[in-house]
Design an enzyme around this catalytic site. Sequence first.
Site, PDB file in Angstrom:
ATOM      1  N   ASP A 134       1.560   8.842   8.707  1.00  0.00           N
ATOM      2  CA  ASP A 134       2.830   9.171   9.359  1.00  0.00           C
ATOM      3  C   ASP A 134       3.106   8.102  10.425  1.00  0.00           C
ATOM      4  O   ASP A 134       3.526   6.999  10.097  1.00  0.00           O
ATOM      5  CB  ASP A 134       2.700  10.594   9.927  1.00  0.00           C
ATOM      6  CG  ASP A 134       3.975  11.150  10.529  1.00  0.00           C
ATOM      7  OD1 ASP A 134       5.060  10.732  10.113  1.00  0.00           O
ATOM      8  OD2 ASP A 134       3.887  12.018  11.412  1.00  0.00           O
ATOM      9  N   GLU A 175      -6.923   9.938   3.348  1.00  0.00           N
ATOM     10  CA  GLU A 175      -6.047  10.674   4.265  1.00  0.00           C
ATOM     11  C   GLU A 175      -4.932  11.353   3.473  1.00  0.00           C
ATOM     12  O   GLU A 175      -4.491  10.864   2.439  1.00  0.00           O
ATOM     13  CB  GLU A 175      -5.490   9.684   5.291  1.00  0.00           C
ATOM     14  CG  GLU A 175      -4.512  10.229   6.297  1.00  0.00           C
ATOM     15  CD  GLU A 175      -5.020  11.332   7.212  1.00  0.00           C
ATOM     16  OE1 GLU A 175      -5.537  12.330   6.689  1.00  0.00           O
ATOM     17  OE2 GLU A 175      -4.860  11.200   8.441  1.00  0.00           O
ATOM     18  N   ASP A 176      -4.476  12.479   3.975  1.00  0.00           N
ATOM     19  CA  ASP A 176      -3.384  13.180   3.300  1.00  0.00           C
ATOM     20  C   ASP A 176      -2.053  12.457   3.512  1.00  0.00           C
ATOM     21  O   ASP A 176      -1.376  12.096   2.561  1.00  0.00           O
ATOM     22  CB  ASP A 176      -3.297  14.659   3.736  1.00  0.00           C
ATOM     23  CG  ASP A 176      -3.251  14.847   5.252  1.00  0.00           C
ATOM     24  OD1 ASP A 176      -3.270  13.853   5.997  1.00  0.00           O
ATOM     25  OD2 ASP A 176      -3.204  16.022   5.702  1.00  0.00           O
ATOM     26  N   PHE A 233       8.906  17.363   6.649  1.00  0.00           N
ATOM     27  CA  PHE A 233       7.602  17.965   6.912  1.00  0.00           C
ATOM     28  C   PHE A 233       7.125  18.694   5.668  1.00  0.00           C
ATOM     29  O   PHE A 233       7.793  19.592   5.163  1.00  0.00           O
ATOM     30  CB  PHE A 233       7.653  18.913   8.106  1.00  0.00           C
ATOM     31  CG  PHE A 233       6.288  19.172   8.667  1.00  0.00           C
ATOM     32  CD1 PHE A 233       5.736  18.323   9.616  1.00  0.00           C
ATOM     33  CD2 PHE A 233       5.528  20.249   8.210  1.00  0.00           C
ATOM     34  CE1 PHE A 233       4.452  18.537  10.101  1.00  0.00           C
ATOM     35  CE2 PHE A 233       4.246  20.469   8.701  1.00  0.00           C
ATOM     36  CZ  PHE A 233       3.708  19.613   9.650  1.00  0.00           C
TER      37      PHE A 233
END
Length: 171
Positions: A100, A96-97, A149
């Site tokens: 969060d 996964e990047d 972000f």
Amino acid sequence: MSELRTLFSRQQIAARVAGLGQQISMDFAGESVVLVGVLKGAAIFLSDLARQLDLDATFDFISVSSYGNQKKNSGEVKLLKDVDQSMQGKNVILVEDILDTGLTISYLKDMILAHHPKAFRIVALLDKKCRRQQPIQADYVGFEISDEFVVGYGMDHAERYRNLPDICVLP
Ligand code: IMP
Ligand code: MG
């Protein structure tokens, strides 16, 4: 693109990805693994990480909807594309990047565990620990970051910036 600030340079990313590759190669020495990439954000990370693995590896990809074109998570996870192969008896590494809130990975973890893999591990390039809503952790983390972000190296905002070689902060 002048408004973007570099958080991790391509050199820093390459060094960290090599380190993750070494660690995973040691942990699964002599075994085969299936890398399951979460589209589209993890595509570049998976392709670089795969080439740092001294293991017999295959690829699969999964797609879920999360952010749409917004910076906020809707809290809803919808499966858009399932894995192609059964994960039963396999050493599965979910790639996964960003981890969060943890909603996406928690959902995918339950889904893959239902296949009864031999082993299940999570590798996340970035971890925004402070944002977590679900009690889930990655087994391998590239970098821990604060609540900013980020885009680049596969990660987008409204589908843009995925091709930036560095990881940058979107103001
Ligand atoms: P989670 O379900 O909240 O953990 O959402 C994780 C997903 O949200 C990641 O796979 C990313 O696709 C996306 N995401 C979270 N933070 C960012 C960010 O800073 N930039 C780009 N995408 C993000
Ligand atoms: Mg993603």
